[in-house]
Motif scaffolding. Structure first.
Motif, PDB file in Angstrom:
ATOM      1  N   UNK B  74       0.492 -41.641   4.871  1.00 39.17           N
ATOM      2  CA  UNK B  74       1.097 -41.033   3.430  1.00 39.17           C
ATOM      3  C   UNK B  74       2.615 -41.674   2.813  1.00 39.17           C
ATOM      4  N   UNK B  75       3.648 -41.453   3.766  1.00 38.27           N
ATOM      5  CA  UNK B  75       4.951 -42.173   3.760  1.00 38.27           C
ATOM      6  C   UNK B  75       4.451 -43.876   2.937  1.00 38.27           C
ATOM      7  N   UNK B  76       4.193 -44.601   4.163  1.00 34.39           N
ATOM      8  CA  UNK B  76       3.916 -45.695   3.697  1.00 34.39           C
ATOM      9  C   UNK B  76       3.546 -46.337   2.466  1.00 34.39           C
ATOM     10  N   UNK B  77       2.521 -45.758   2.015  1.00 30.75           N
ATOM     11  CA  UNK B  77       1.852 -45.445   0.379  1.00 30.75           C
ATOM     12  C   UNK B  77       2.664 -45.106  -0.515  1.00 30.75           C
ATOM     13  N   UNK B  78       3.426 -44.302  -0.431  1.00 28.59           N
ATOM     14  CA  UNK B  78       3.900 -43.637  -1.498  1.00 28.59           C
ATOM     15  C   UNK B  78       5.465 -44.323  -1.181  1.00 28.59           C
ATOM     16  N   UNK B  79       6.043 -44.941  -0.368  1.00 27.23           N
ATOM     17  CA  UNK B  79       7.338 -45.625  -0.442  1.00 27.23           C
ATOM     18  C   UNK B  79       7.453 -47.145  -0.059  1.00 27.23           C
ATOM     19  N   UNK B  80       6.366 -46.702   0.557  1.00 27.23           N
ATOM     20  CA  UNK B  80       6.376 -49.143   0.464  1.00 27.23           C
ATOM     21  C   UNK B  80       7.154 -49.093   1.737  1.00 27.23           C
ATOM     22  N   UNK B  81       8.260 -48.576   2.057  1.00 27.04           N
ATOM     23  CA  UNK B  81       8.624 -49.038   3.292  1.00 27.04           C
ATOM     24  C   UNK B  81       8.200 -48.955   4.445  1.00 27.04           C
ATOM     25  N   UNK B  82       8.533 -49.255   6.233  1.00 27.14           N
ATOM     26  CA  UNK B  82       8.680 -48.921   7.022  1.00 27.14           C
ATOM     27  C   UNK B  82       9.205 -50.154   7.887  1.00 27.14           C
ATOM     28  N   UNK B  83      10.083 -48.490   8.753  1.00 24.18           N
ATOM     29  CA  UNK B  83      10.661 -50.004   9.579  1.00 24.18           C
ATOM     30  C   UNK B  83      10.011 -49.735  11.444  1.00 24.18           C
ATOM     31  N   UNK B  84       9.608 -50.729  12.095  1.00 25.11           N
ATOM     32  CA  UNK B  84       9.421 -51.138  13.206  1.00 25.11           C
ATOM     33  C   UNK B  84      10.387 -50.827  14.479  1.00 25.11           C
ATOM     34  N   UNK B  85      10.604 -50.264  15.457  1.00 24.32           N
ATOM     35  CA  UNK B  85      11.177 -49.999  16.161  1.00 24.32           C
ATOM     36  C   UNK B  85      11.181 -50.627  18.182  1.00 24.32           C
ATOM     37  N   UNK B  86      11.538 -51.827  18.978  1.00 22.50           N
ATOM     38  CA  UNK B  86      10.947 -51.608  20.196  1.00 22.50           C
ATOM     39  C   UNK B  86      10.887 -51.073  20.644  1.00 22.50           C
ATOM     40  N   UNK B  87      10.493 -50.327  21.899  1.00 27.37           N
ATOM     41  CA  UNK B  87      10.723 -49.156  22.907  1.00 27.37           C
ATOM     42  C   UNK B  87      11.054 -50.463  24.463  1.00 27.37           C
ATOM     43  N   UNK B  88      11.879 -49.777  24.907  1.00 22.94           N
ATOM     44  CA  UNK B  88      12.279 -49.776  26.037  1.00 22.94           C
ATOM     45  C   UNK B  88      12.761 -48.754  27.039  1.00 22.94           C
ATOM     46  N   UNK B  89      13.004 -49.151  28.561  1.00 21.90           N
ATOM     47  CA  UNK B  89      13.088 -48.298  28.946  1.00 21.90           C
ATOM     48  C   UNK B  89      13.402 -46.596  29.159  1.00 21.90           C
ATOM     49  N   UNK B  90      14.779 -46.932  27.928  1.00 22.50           N
ATOM     50  CA  UNK B  90      15.588 -45.297  28.223  1.00 22.50           C
ATOM     51  C   UNK B  90      14.660 -44.763  27.214  1.00 22.50           C
ATOM     52  N   UNK B  91      13.948 -45.089  26.141  1.00 20.35           N
ATOM     53  CA  UNK B  91      13.204 -44.129  25.432  1.00 20.35           C
ATOM     54  C   UNK B  91      11.851 -43.954  25.545  1.00 20.35           C
ATOM     55  N   UNK B  92      11.239 -44.963  26.785  1.00 16.97           N
ATOM     56  CA  UNK B  92       9.294 -44.648  26.795  1.00 16.97           C
ATOM     57  C   UNK B  92       8.912 -42.996  26.537  1.00 16.97           C
ATOM     58  N   UNK B  93       9.745 -42.453  27.945  1.00 10.95           N
ATOM     59  CA  UNK B  93       9.162 -41.270  27.900  1.00 10.95           C
ATOM     60  C   UNK B  93       9.123 -39.968  25.988  1.00 10.95           C
TER      61      UNK B  93
END
Lengths: 207, 207
Positions: B74-93
């Motif tokens: 819904x947010x992508x359709x409404x705003x057309x914008x999104x971010x993509x963020x890699x995951x590393x061992x410090x934040x995988x949980x």
């Protein structure tokens, strides 16, 4: 380093290819086996495989408009069947070599030394050296307008998995099977499991 | 172990989900950040990201019909914008915890302790803890008939990469940045590079 739309547009073609192929993260690395109506075998390396759904069991691959993978696309459209074969360290160089632009009549199996094998009732070649393989029936082909690629959707109807790698809950330990991953256009990686985590549930205090 | 179409159909639902989510190989693991028109932030974990093309720079993600990712859709359709963020061992949980079915009004950033940050001119939140992030503008939405999922195609227009990880030829060393991969529904893996191979060319004697 901060890269903007303007910089992207002005970038040298090969540099941009390396950059954009790397930015999306690690990728599935598989060999797709097909056979033409005339019986010619074809093997192509793909890093665009993604999971689409478990019931029905579906996966997608992206086929580029170039001639090299057009063979794969043509064979899939004509025969509707293809095999997907995991890559391990023992065959990654041969897998990579499958990306070379062989003439239409040349089998990548013969050119790279990988061994085609057939399973009863499945009209596409598997890679004998792969530890994990499965077969798909094409169920849908979707043209991507923006860059003339094609999304091919396949339904999984056959799988082969080493007994020791198939766990009690249906999880396949592909790391134990030696399956590798790739990044960018040419970088190959083994993996090391950090952990399997339990199903995520809402907790009162966040984590 | 050999699994056929018949066995697949009769399988217990959860077992099949684990199996089919594993069989496709290692996957890209990213957090997708969006914001609603009302300004509510959302963060969702995806393992279906794939590369679509370098020029224009395009990638795809598959959005399932469930409510949890409907917020993202819904947010992508409404705003057309999104971010993509890699995951590393410090934040995988914390990344994994973003898959919990939080109520519509709850921000996964708040619930998991990940930090939203904004970049000038981009109306979607990035994950401050990620080492590699990029932003996409939605250019196409394609419904997949076979299982009610949606393919969202995004054009990359902004990237942030640690200087040391961006190599001379445009290759991003995502392993050096600590990016991890996943398999199945819940297994997280670091990687170890075997090699980068030169561009594959046809040789007279195969390999």
């Amino acid at each position: 380093m901060n890269i903007t739309a303007q910089t992207l547009t002005e970038m040298e073609r090969r540099y941009r290819a390396n950059l954009i192929n790397s930015i999306g993260g690690f990728k599935s690395l598989v060999l797709v086996g097909t056979k033409s109506l005339e019986g010619r075998e074809n093997l192509a390396l793909f890093s665009s495989l993604f999971h689409l759904g478990a019931d029905p069991a579906l996966c997608g691959i992206i086929i580029r408009p170039q001639e090299i993978v057009e063979n794969t696309r043509g064979n899939i459209l004509n025969t509707k069947v293809y095999t997907i074969n995991h890559v391990h360290p023992g065959i990654y160089q041969q897998a990579h070599q499958c990306s070379a632009k062989y003439a239409a009549g040349v089998s990548e199996f013969e050119a790279t030394g990988l061994t085609p094998i057939f399973k009863e009732g499945i009209e596409a070649p598997f890679v004998a050296e792969s530890k994990i393989s499965f077969a798909c029936k094409m169920v849908e082909e979707i043209p991507i307008k923006h860059n003339r690629t094609t999304l091919v959707i396949g339904q999984i109807f056959w799988m082969e998995i080493p007994d020791a790698c198939l766990k009690e809950d249906g999880f396949i330990d592909i790391e134990q099977a030696g399956s590798i991953t790739c990044s960018g256009l040419d970088s190959y990686h083994t993996t090391h499991r950090i952990n399997r985590l339990p199903y995520a549930k809402v907790k009162k205090e966040g984590l």
